[in-house]
Design a protein around this motif. Structure first.
Motif, PDB file in Angstrom:
ATOM      1  N   ARG A  24       0.922  -1.330  -0.074  1.00  0.00           N
ATOM      2  CA  ARG A  24      -0.155   0.014   0.108  1.00  0.00           C
ATOM      3  C   ARG A  24       0.990   1.228   0.036  1.00  0.00           C
ATOM      4  NH1 ARG A  24      -5.297   0.690   1.157  1.00  0.00           N
ATOM      5  NH2 ARG A  24      -5.531  -1.178   2.051  1.00  0.00           N
ATOM      6  N   ASP A  25       2.075   1.325   0.614  1.00  0.00           N
ATOM      7  CA  ASP A  25       2.765   2.336   0.699  1.00  0.00           C
ATOM      8  C   ASP A  25       3.422   2.890  -0.624  1.00  0.00           C
ATOM      9  OD1 ASP A  25       2.829   2.407   3.476  1.00  0.00           O
ATOM     10  OD2 ASP A  25       4.459   1.185   3.979  1.00  0.00           O
ATOM     11  N   TYR A  26       3.578   1.862  -1.540  1.00  0.00           N
ATOM     12  CA  TYR A  26       4.204   1.811  -2.982  1.00  0.00           C
ATOM     13  C   TYR A  26       3.058   2.392  -3.761  1.00  0.00           C
ATOM     14  CZ  TYR A  26       8.608  -0.342  -1.221  1.00  0.00           C
ATOM     15  OH  TYR A  26       9.592  -0.480  -0.828  1.00  0.00           O
ATOM     16  N   ILE A  27       1.903   1.843  -3.468  1.00  0.00           N
ATOM     17  CA  ILE A  27       0.723   2.531  -4.432  1.00  0.00           C
ATOM     18  C   ILE A  27       0.318   3.955  -4.161  1.00  0.00           C
ATOM     19  CG2 ILE A  27      -1.609   2.129  -4.755  1.00  0.00           C
ATOM     20  CD1 ILE A  27      -1.264  -0.893  -4.243  1.00  0.00           C
ATOM     21  N   GLU A  28       0.418   4.186  -2.758  1.00  0.00           N
ATOM     22  CA  GLU A  28       0.163   5.675  -2.419  1.00  0.00           C
ATOM     23  C   GLU A  28       1.290   6.560  -2.882  1.00  0.00           C
ATOM     24  OE1 GLU A  28      -2.502   6.925  -0.877  1.00  0.00           O
ATOM     25  OE2 GLU A  28      -3.584   5.163  -0.369  1.00  0.00           O
ATOM     26  N   SER A  29       2.541   6.314  -2.854  1.00  0.00           N
ATOM     27  CA  SER A  29       3.794   6.893  -3.529  1.00  0.00           C
ATOM     28  C   SER A  29       3.200   7.330  -4.920  1.00  0.00           C
ATOM     29  CB  SER A  29       4.850   6.242  -3.293  1.00  0.00           C
ATOM     30  OG  SER A  29       5.961   6.997  -3.664  1.00  0.00           O
ATOM     31  N   ALA A  30       2.885   6.286  -5.424  1.00  0.00           N
ATOM     32  CA  ALA A  30       2.469   6.307  -7.265  1.00  0.00           C
ATOM     33  C   ALA A  30       1.201   7.460  -7.293  1.00  0.00           C
ATOM     34  CB  ALA A  30       2.358   5.065  -7.635  1.00  0.00           C
ATOM     35  N   ILE A  31       0.391   7.261  -6.304  1.00  0.00           N
ATOM     36  CA  ILE A  31      -0.648   8.097  -6.520  1.00  0.00           C
ATOM     37  C   ILE A  31      -0.374   9.618  -6.350  1.00  0.00           C
ATOM     38  CG2 ILE A  31      -2.989   8.748  -5.377  1.00  0.00           C
ATOM     39  CD1 ILE A  31      -3.635   5.563  -5.299  1.00  0.00           C
ATOM     40  N   ASN A  32       0.411   9.705  -5.207  1.00  0.00           N
ATOM     41  CA  ASN A  32       0.834  11.079  -5.054  1.00  0.00           C
ATOM     42  C   ASN A  32       1.673  11.744  -5.882  1.00  0.00           C
ATOM     43  OD1 ASN A  32      -0.299  10.794  -2.512  1.00  0.00           O
ATOM     44  ND2 ASN A  32       1.470  10.255  -1.353  1.00  0.00           N
ATOM     45  N   GLN A  33       2.268  10.975  -6.814  1.00  0.00           N
ATOM     46  CA  GLN A  33       3.006  11.639  -7.873  1.00  0.00           C
ATOM     47  C   GLN A  33       2.468  11.624  -9.240  1.00  0.00           C
ATOM     48  OE1 GLN A  33       7.444  10.176  -7.951  1.00  0.00           O
ATOM     49  NE2 GLN A  33       6.816   8.720  -6.125  1.00  0.00           N
ATOM     50  N   GLY A  34       1.134  11.277  -9.036  1.00  0.00           N
ATOM     51  CA  GLY A  34       0.381  11.387 -10.611  1.00  0.00           C
ATOM     52  C   GLY A  34       0.614  10.036 -11.189  1.00  0.00           C
ATOM     53  N   PHE A  35       1.047   8.968 -10.961  1.00  0.00           N
ATOM     54  CA  PHE A  35       1.128   7.914 -11.908  1.00  0.00           C
ATOM     55  C   PHE A  35      -0.230   7.230 -12.377  1.00  0.00           C
ATOM     56  CE2 PHE A  35       5.626   8.825 -11.349  1.00  0.00           C
ATOM     57  CZ  PHE A  35       6.390   7.721 -11.877  1.00  0.00           C
ATOM     58  N   HIS A  36      -0.209   6.650 -13.309  1.00  0.00           N
ATOM     59  CA  HIS A  36      -1.276   6.058 -13.818  1.00  0.00           C
ATOM     60  C   HIS A  36      -1.308   4.326 -13.550  1.00  0.00           C
ATOM     61  CE1 HIS A  36      -0.716   9.695 -16.186  1.00  0.00           C
ATOM     62  NE2 HIS A  36      -2.182   9.689 -16.256  1.00  0.00           N
ATOM     63  N   MET A  37      -0.231   3.946 -13.462  1.00  0.00           N
ATOM     64  CA  MET A  37       0.122   2.465 -13.269  1.00  0.00           C
ATOM     65  C   MET A  37       1.345   2.412 -12.296  1.00  0.00           C
ATOM     66  SD  MET A  37      -0.579   0.546 -16.912  1.00  0.00           S
ATOM     67  CE  MET A  37       0.593   1.610 -18.031  1.00  0.00           C
ATOM     68  N   ILE A  38       1.068   1.334 -11.451  1.00  0.00           N
ATOM     69  CA  ILE A  38       2.056   0.938 -10.635  1.00  0.00           C
ATOM     70  C   ILE A  38       2.077  -0.669 -10.523  1.00  0.00           C
ATOM     71  CG2 ILE A  38       0.723   1.222  -8.444  1.00  0.00           C
ATOM     72  CD1 ILE A  38       4.436   1.581  -8.310  1.00  0.00           C
ATOM     73  N   GLY A  39       3.358  -1.160 -10.841  1.00  0.00           N
ATOM     74  CA  GLY A  39       3.433  -2.558 -10.762  1.00  0.00           C
ATOM     75  C   GLY A  39       4.408  -3.228  -9.574  1.00  0.00           C
ATOM     76  N   ILE A  40       3.587  -4.042  -9.030  1.00  0.00           N
ATOM     77  CA  ILE A  40       3.947  -4.704  -7.674  1.00  0.00           C
ATOM     78  C   ILE A  40       4.986  -5.950  -8.354  1.00  0.00           C
ATOM     79  CG2 ILE A  40       3.945  -5.305  -5.337  1.00  0.00           C
ATOM     80  CD1 ILE A  40       2.990  -2.449  -6.040  1.00  0.00           C
ATOM     81  N   SER A  41       6.245  -5.972  -7.830  1.00  0.00           N
ATOM     82  CA  SER A  41       6.926  -7.091  -8.469  1.00  0.00           C
ATOM     83  C   SER A  41       8.020  -7.557  -7.580  1.00  0.00           C
ATOM     84  CB  SER A  41       7.594  -6.681  -9.852  1.00  0.00           C
ATOM     85  OG  SER A  41       8.478  -5.205  -9.462  1.00  0.00           O
ATOM     86  N   ASP A  42       7.670  -8.165  -6.513  1.00  0.00           N
ATOM     87  CA  ASP A  42       8.729  -8.352  -5.475  1.00  0.00           C
ATOM     88  C   ASP A  42       9.366  -9.995  -5.838  1.00  0.00           C
ATOM     89  OD1 ASP A  42      10.395  -7.975  -3.200  1.00  0.00           O
ATOM     90  OD2 ASP A  42       8.531  -8.021  -1.826  1.00  0.00           O
TER      91      ASP A  42
END
Length: 272
Positions: A24-42
């Protein structure tokens, strides 16, 4: 789709044992920067190990893997309409175990799989001690083995993206000066199989500085028709999208007109 789209396909989180924060932290960071897509790839578990959690500071345990998948899928639903959350994994490539890894991945609805070579001749590529005492010929052979493995990963049919294709320079910058034709052959194969390489901005956090791959490799990549995408390789939420706009501008300067993203393992092209 417009070139204004912003995306980051390479992010980690606490489960791998060497990243910080929740998905969730990574998704929120992407939203705060105006990103349209965030891939989670651990990082993928070590599926071939007899141990449940053989490398706790490198990758998640085998029992954590389905929990990881379900969390990403739940967050994908939760954030629908705010940002596209994509299900990915950064998969180690061990040619002798590729069928085992594929059987694991076939169980889940991955949007994409990043294939990364992290081990060459039994040693981690970031182990700087591996270069001590090697002759020039042995160094050349090591580099050629690295690129033969990347070439094999491209031929495997398992991956959509190949991760950080010169990351072996991370803690040994002289790696880039070792002369071999293996890199050109590998780029030709990547183009032949229509895979993407990532511009991975985590090189700036290592001794080599800069990005993976270096500009000279990107110039070769465009010559041979290799497709490109973007991944920060963030291990902290603050690094999501790191240098995205700089990468976009640099790719334009090199001559790239488009880059790609993936959903449901299908490739989509966008103007840079």
């Amino acid at each position: 789709m417009s070139g204004s789209i912003k995306f980051d396909f390479h992010t980690h989180h606490y489960r791998c044992g060497h990243a910080r924060g929740t998905i969730r932290d990574y998704i929120e960071s992407a939203i705060n920067q105006g990103f349209h897509m965030i891939g989670i790839s651990d990082h993928s578990p070590y599926f071939a190990s007899d141990e449940e959690h053989s490398h706790p500071h490198i990758a998640m345990s085998k029992k954590e893997f389905p929990l990881y998948i379900s969390e990403v899928l739940q967050l994908k639903k939760e954030y629908k309409g705010k940002i596209d959350v994509l299900l990915g994994v950064e998969s180690d490539f061990f040619p002798e175990h590729i069928e085992l890894y594929c059987r694991q991945y076939e169980k889940y609805p991955f949007d994409y799989i990043i294939g990364s070579v992290h081990h060459v001749e039994g040693l981690n590529i970031f182990n700087k001690d591996r270069w001590e005492g090697l002759s020039a010929k042995q160094k050349q052979q090591t580099k050629e083995t690295y690129y033969h493995l990347i070439e094999s990963s491209a031929r495997s049919g398992t991956f959509q993206i190949l991760g950080h294709i010169d990351a072996m320079k991370g803690f040994y910058p002289d790696f880039s000066t070792i002369q071999t034709d293996a890199l050109v052959q590998t780029l030709k194969v990547i183009a032949q199989y229509d895979l993407a390489i990532e511009i991975n901005t985590s090189g700036k956090t290592k001794d080599c500085g800069g990005w993976y791959p270096a500009d000279d490799i990107l110039e070769m990549a465009i010559f041979y028709g290799v497709r490109v995408t973007f991944g920060s390789d963030a291990h902290d939420a603050e690094r999501v999208g790191d240098d995205f706009e700089l990468v976009r501008e640099r790719l334009k300067q090199i001559g790239f007109k488009e880059w790609v993203y993936f959903k449901e393992q299908k490739m989509f092209t966008i103007d840079i």
